[in-house]
Design a protein around this motif. Structure first.
Motif, mmCIF file in Angstrom:
data_model
loop_
_atom_site.group_PDB
_atom_site.id
_atom_site.type_symbol
_atom_site.label_atom_id
_atom_site.label_comp_id
_atom_site.label_asym_id
_atom_site.label_seq_id
_atom_site.Cartn_x
_atom_site.Cartn_y
_atom_site.Cartn_z
ATOM 1 N N ILE A 330 0.844 -1.201 0.000
ATOM 2 C CA ILE A 330 0.000 0.000 0.000
ATOM 3 C C ILE A 330 0.878 1.250 0.000
ATOM 4 O O ILE A 330 0.639 2.195 -0.759
ATOM 5 C CB ILE A 330 -0.957 0.006 1.215
ATOM 6 N N ASN A 331 1.903 1.243 0.840
ATOM 7 C CA ASN A 331 2.821 2.389 0.913
ATOM 8 C C ASN A 331 3.571 2.586 -0.410
ATOM 9 O O ASN A 331 3.748 3.712 -0.881
ATOM 10 C CB ASN A 331 3.818 2.200 2.062
ATOM 11 N N LYS A 332 3.979 1.460 -1.000
ATOM 12 C CA LYS A 332 4.703 1.517 -2.274
ATOM 13 C C LYS A 332 3.804 2.071 -3.386
ATOM 14 O O LYS A 332 4.225 2.901 -4.195
ATOM 15 C CB LYS A 332 5.186 0.109 -2.635
ATOM 16 N N ALA A 333 2.560 1.602 -3.398
ATOM 17 C CA ALA A 333 1.607 2.067 -4.410
ATOM 18 C C ALA A 333 1.308 3.554 -4.239
ATOM 19 O O ALA A 333 1.205 4.300 -5.224
ATOM 20 C CB ALA A 333 0.320 1.257 -4.316
ATOM 21 N N SER A 334 1.167 4.007 -2.989
ATOM 22 C CA SER A 334 0.869 5.420 -2.712
ATOM 23 C C SER A 334 1.986 6.324 -3.211
ATOM 24 O O SER A 334 1.733 7.399 -3.774
ATOM 25 C CB SER A 334 0.651 5.637 -1.212
ATOM 26 N N GLU A 335 3.224 5.878 -3.015
ATOM 27 C CA GLU A 335 4.383 6.653 -3.493
ATOM 28 C C GLU A 335 4.366 6.753 -5.019
ATOM 29 O O GLU A 335 4.590 7.824 -5.598
ATOM 30 C CB GLU A 335 5.689 5.995 -3.036
ATOM 31 N N LEU A 336 4.107 5.626 -5.677
ATOM 32 C CA LEU A 336 4.114 5.601 -7.137
ATOM 33 C C LEU A 336 2.950 6.408 -7.715
ATOM 34 O O LEU A 336 3.087 7.031 -8.773
ATOM 35 C CB LEU A 336 4.059 4.152 -7.638
ATOM 36 N N LEU A 337 1.828 6.412 -7.010
ATOM 37 C CA LEU A 337 0.653 7.172 -7.472
ATOM 38 C C LEU A 337 0.977 8.645 -7.685
ATOM 39 O O LEU A 337 0.533 9.246 -8.657
ATOM 40 C CB LEU A 337 -0.478 7.068 -6.457
ATOM 41 N N GLU A 338 1.734 9.205 -6.778
ATOM 42 C CA GLU A 338 2.071 10.626 -6.871
ATOM 43 C C GLU A 338 2.851 10.935 -8.140
ATOM 44 O O GLU A 338 2.671 11.973 -8.761
ATOM 45 C CB GLU A 338 2.875 11.061 -5.626
ATOM 46 N N ILE A 339 3.721 9.993 -8.522
ATOM 47 C CA ILE A 339 4.520 10.175 -9.743
ATOM 48 C C ILE A 339 3.658 9.916 -10.981
ATOM 49 O O ILE A 339 3.743 10.622 -11.980
ATOM 50 C CB ILE A 339 5.727 9.205 -9.745
ATOM 51 N N ALA A 340 2.808 8.887 -10.871
ATOM 52 C CA ALA A 340 2.048 8.408 -12.038
ATOM 53 C C ALA A 340 0.897 9.316 -12.432
ATOM 54 O O ALA A 340 0.414 9.243 -13.566
ATOM 55 C CB ALA A 340 1.520 7.000 -11.758
ATOM 56 N N LYS A 341 0.444 10.172 -11.523
ATOM 57 C CA LYS A 341 -0.734 11.007 -11.798
ATOM 58 C C LYS A 341 -0.588 11.856 -13.055
ATOM 59 O O LYS A 341 -1.577 12.240 -13.665
ATOM 60 C CB LYS A 341 -1.037 11.907 -10.600
ATOM 61 N N LYS A 342 0.672 12.140 -13.431
ATOM 62 C CA LYS A 342 0.902 12.982 -14.615
ATOM 63 C C LYS A 342 0.502 12.270 -15.904
ATOM 64 O O LYS A 342 0.116 12.904 -16.872
ATOM 65 C CB LYS A 342 2.387 13.370 -14.693
ATOM 66 N N ASP A 343 0.641 10.926 -15.956
ATOM 67 C CA ASP A 343 0.420 10.243 -17.237
ATOM 68 C C ASP A 343 -0.494 9.022 -17.170
ATOM 69 O O ASP A 343 -0.638 8.308 -18.147
ATOM 70 C CB ASP A 343 1.767 9.835 -17.862
ATOM 71 N N VAL A 344 -1.112 8.771 -16.011
ATOM 72 C CA VAL A 344 -2.001 7.609 -15.871
ATOM 73 C C VAL A 344 -3.276 8.042 -15.153
ATOM 74 O O VAL A 344 -3.217 8.834 -14.213
ATOM 75 C CB VAL A 344 -1.314 6.485 -15.046
ATOM 76 N N TYR A 345 -4.423 7.518 -15.618
ATOM 77 C CA TYR A 345 -5.661 7.745 -14.863
ATOM 78 C C TYR A 345 -5.625 6.827 -13.648
ATOM 79 O O TYR A 345 -5.602 5.607 -13.768
ATOM 80 C CB TYR A 345 -6.893 7.448 -15.717
ATOM 81 N N THR A 346 -5.585 7.416 -12.456
ATOM 82 C CA THR A 346 -5.289 6.646 -11.242
ATOM 83 C C THR A 346 -6.509 6.343 -10.385
ATOM 84 O O THR A 346 -6.371 5.795 -9.284
ATOM 85 C CB THR A 346 -4.255 7.415 -10.381
ATOM 86 N N GLY A 347 -7.712 6.678 -10.854
ATOM 87 C CA GLY A 347 -8.918 6.524 -10.026
ATOM 88 C C GLY A 347 -9.087 5.148 -9.420
ATOM 89 O O GLY A 347 -9.270 5.006 -8.202
ATOM 90 N N LEU A 348 -9.005 4.090 -10.242
ATOM 91 C CA LEU A 348 -9.201 2.724 -9.751
ATOM 92 C C LEU A 348 -8.155 2.377 -8.708
ATOM 93 O O LEU A 348 -8.479 1.801 -7.655
ATOM 94 C CB LEU A 348 -9.130 1.730 -10.919
ATOM 95 N N PHE A 349 -6.895 2.713 -8.972
ATOM 96 C CA PHE A 349 -5.817 2.382 -8.034
ATOM 97 C C PHE A 349 -6.021 3.081 -6.690
ATOM 98 O O PHE A 349 -5.762 2.502 -5.635
ATOM 99 C CB PHE A 349 -4.458 2.771 -8.631
ATOM 100 N N GLU A 350 -6.490 4.318 -6.735
ATOM 101 C CA GLU A 350 -6.733 5.057 -5.496
ATOM 102 C C GLU A 350 -7.811 4.379 -4.655
ATOM 103 O O GLU A 350 -7.677 4.253 -3.433
ATOM 104 C CB GLU A 350 -7.132 6.504 -5.826
ATOM 105 N N TYR A 351 -8.877 3.933 -5.315
ATOM 106 C CA TYR A 351 -9.950 3.229 -4.594
ATOM 107 C C TYR A 351 -9.439 1.925 -3.966
ATOM 108 O O TYR A 351 -9.774 1.607 -2.822
ATOM 109 C CB TYR A 351 -11.114 2.918 -5.540
ATOM 110 N N ILE A 352 -8.650 1.176 -4.720
ATOM 111 C CA ILE A 352 -8.132 -0.108 -4.204
ATOM 112 C C ILE A 352 -7.258 0.126 -2.976
ATOM 113 O O ILE A 352 -7.404 -0.545 -1.951
ATOM 114 C CB ILE A 352 -7.330 -0.849 -5.308
ATOM 115 N N ILE A 353 -6.356 1.099 -3.068
ATOM 116 C CA ILE A 353 -5.451 1.401 -1.953
ATOM 117 C C ILE A 353 -6.243 1.791 -0.712
ATOM 118 O O ILE A 353 -5.991 1.288 0.395
ATOM 119 C CB ILE A 353 -4.474 2.533 -2.347
#
Length: 425
Positions: A330-353
């Motif tokens: 969860i912590n690893k995914a949260s860190e990557l989310l911040e970077i990925a927001k520029k080029d990936v739609y992150t809605g689903l990943f945010e809900y899962i986390i």
């Protein structure tokens, strides 16, 4: 096609680009109504009038440059279909745009249509939509080849926005143009592959197998083994969904082998990700985790695939009650989310986390509210039936553990009915 066929559309596009009104362009050259007829192809202007309008637009008539422009356009178009450095694509675009801005050329409409694809490659969806709306005004002048790309790139736009039914409709219109135009095998194969991918999003399994097979035949003729690998991955996904696991594994292994021969890390890791999903579907948690770990730890992998692997690990570790490892992911995914927001739609990943964070921390009310009020409606809206089954069942089990049996039955029923709908797609 002669220049005069496109001259009205050309003048209209160049005038709009330079933010000139019809009145400003027509003044001292032609009447406003006559210019309107030229732009809308209701009359054919004389060479003298064309010359004067082009001069005012700052455009020269140099037939000798036509071959050069066509070659540079073709080079730029090909860059939009391969994995290329985005800075190089932008640089080539500026080079071609400079020629387009100062020359009357038959390549203009095709160049403008390819800008839709260009903006999508760069992740500039608003600019892509603006270009689509702008080209709608001149789309009646498109020939069959123009229409092929017009339908295809609009389909790309819809697909990237999750509008898969609309995308399929447009891809089929592009496909209907194939018997009226001449295209290289790789172009036809790319459309068939794209149709297969979109059917996969809609879980039309038989159509995926059909179109992926057709595309692979063409890519094999071209000795394009990376595109063949992509087709094998699609076939693997389809066979996994209909529980033909041996066939799925065979296709994944072929994809991986081609990826290794061509030293293509993206193909190798995409195969590993899908092998992880296969073993997770079979309930082989240990094998699933080993494949997901491969992808999650590789920083060269695209953000969307890495997030897919890490969120899959959150689920797998949670399933075997290894909450420490699940929390680590969860912590690893949260860190990557911040970077990925520029080029990936992150809605689903945010809900899962967030869902698993509340579950692990036993924040029962927050968990229930998130899944019932937000996550499940989101999955329904996006027709994400696979995840709807997973999280309806997870919620049902959670409510059952809390002794809320009547409410849990409601979500067990939702999971079951969604699963029935899923296997009938």
């Amino acid at each position: 096609m002669g220049i005069l066929v496109e001259i009205g559309s050309f003048i209209k596009l160049q005038r709009q680009k330079k933010e000139m009104t019809q009145g400003e362009l027509a003044k001292g050259v032609v009447s406003l109504s006559y210019l309107s007829k030229i732009e809308n192809k209701k009359t054919e202007a004389s060479p003298e009038v064309i010359q004067m309008l082009c001069t005012r637009l700052g455009i020269q008539l140099d037939n000798e440059l036509e071959t050069t422009i066509q070659e540079k356009c073709k080079e730029w178009y090909s860059m939009l279909f391969e994995v290329n450095d985005k800075e190089e694509i932008i640089e080539k675009h500026h080079e071609v745009q400079a020629l387009m801005d100062t020359n009357l050329t038959n390549s203009l409409l095709m160049f403008e249509i390819h800008k839709v694809r260009y903006y999508l490659v760069l992740g500039k969806f608003e600019e892509a939509l603006d270009k689509i709306n702008e080209l709608n005004d001149v789309s009646s002048s498109f020939d069959n080849l123009h229409q092929f790309y017009w339908y295809k790139f609009r389909g790309n736009y819809n697909s990237l926005n999750g509008e898969f039914y609309q995308a399929i409709r447009l891809y089929k219109l592009a496909e209907e143009k194939l018997n009226q135009i001449e295209l290289e095998d790789k172009e036809i194969g790319d459309l068939q592959y794209t149709i297969a991918v979109t059917h996969s999003k809609l879980r039309n399994t038989l159509e995926v197998i059909d179109y992926a097979g057709k595309a692979m035949d063409l890519f094999q003729r071209e000795y394009n083994f990376i595109r063949c690998a992509q087709c094998h991955i699609l076939l693997g996904i389809s066979y996994r969904r209909i529980k033909m696991y041996d066939k799925a594994i065979k296709n994944y292994n072929l994809a991986k082998h081609l990826g290794e021969l061509n030293k293509d890390n993206q193909v190798i890791q995409l195969t590993n990700l899908n092998l992880g999903y296969l073993y997770a579907a079979k309930g082989d948690t240990e094998d699933a985790i080993s494949y997901f770990v491969e992808v999650a730890g590789d920083e060269r992998v695209a953000h969307s695939e890495r997030l897919g692997a890490i969120t899959a690990l959150i689920k797998e570790y949670y399933t075997i009650l290894n909450y420490d490892k699940s929390e680590e992911m969860i912590n690893k995914a949260s860190e990557l989310l911040e970077i990925a927001k520029k080029d990936v739609y992150t809605g689903l990943f945010e809900y899962i986390i967030q869902t698993y964070t509340y579950a692990i921390n036993k924040e029962h009310e927050k968990f229930r509210m998130l899944v019932t009020d937000t996550f499940i409606p989101y999955l329904k809206e996006n027709k994400d039936y696979a995840n709807l089954v997973i999280y309806s069942k997870m919620l049902a089990e959670h409510l059952e553990d809390l002794g809320k049996y009547k409410e849990s039955v409601k979500y067990y029923k939702l999971a079951n009915s969604t699963y029935e709908e899923l296997i009938n797609l």
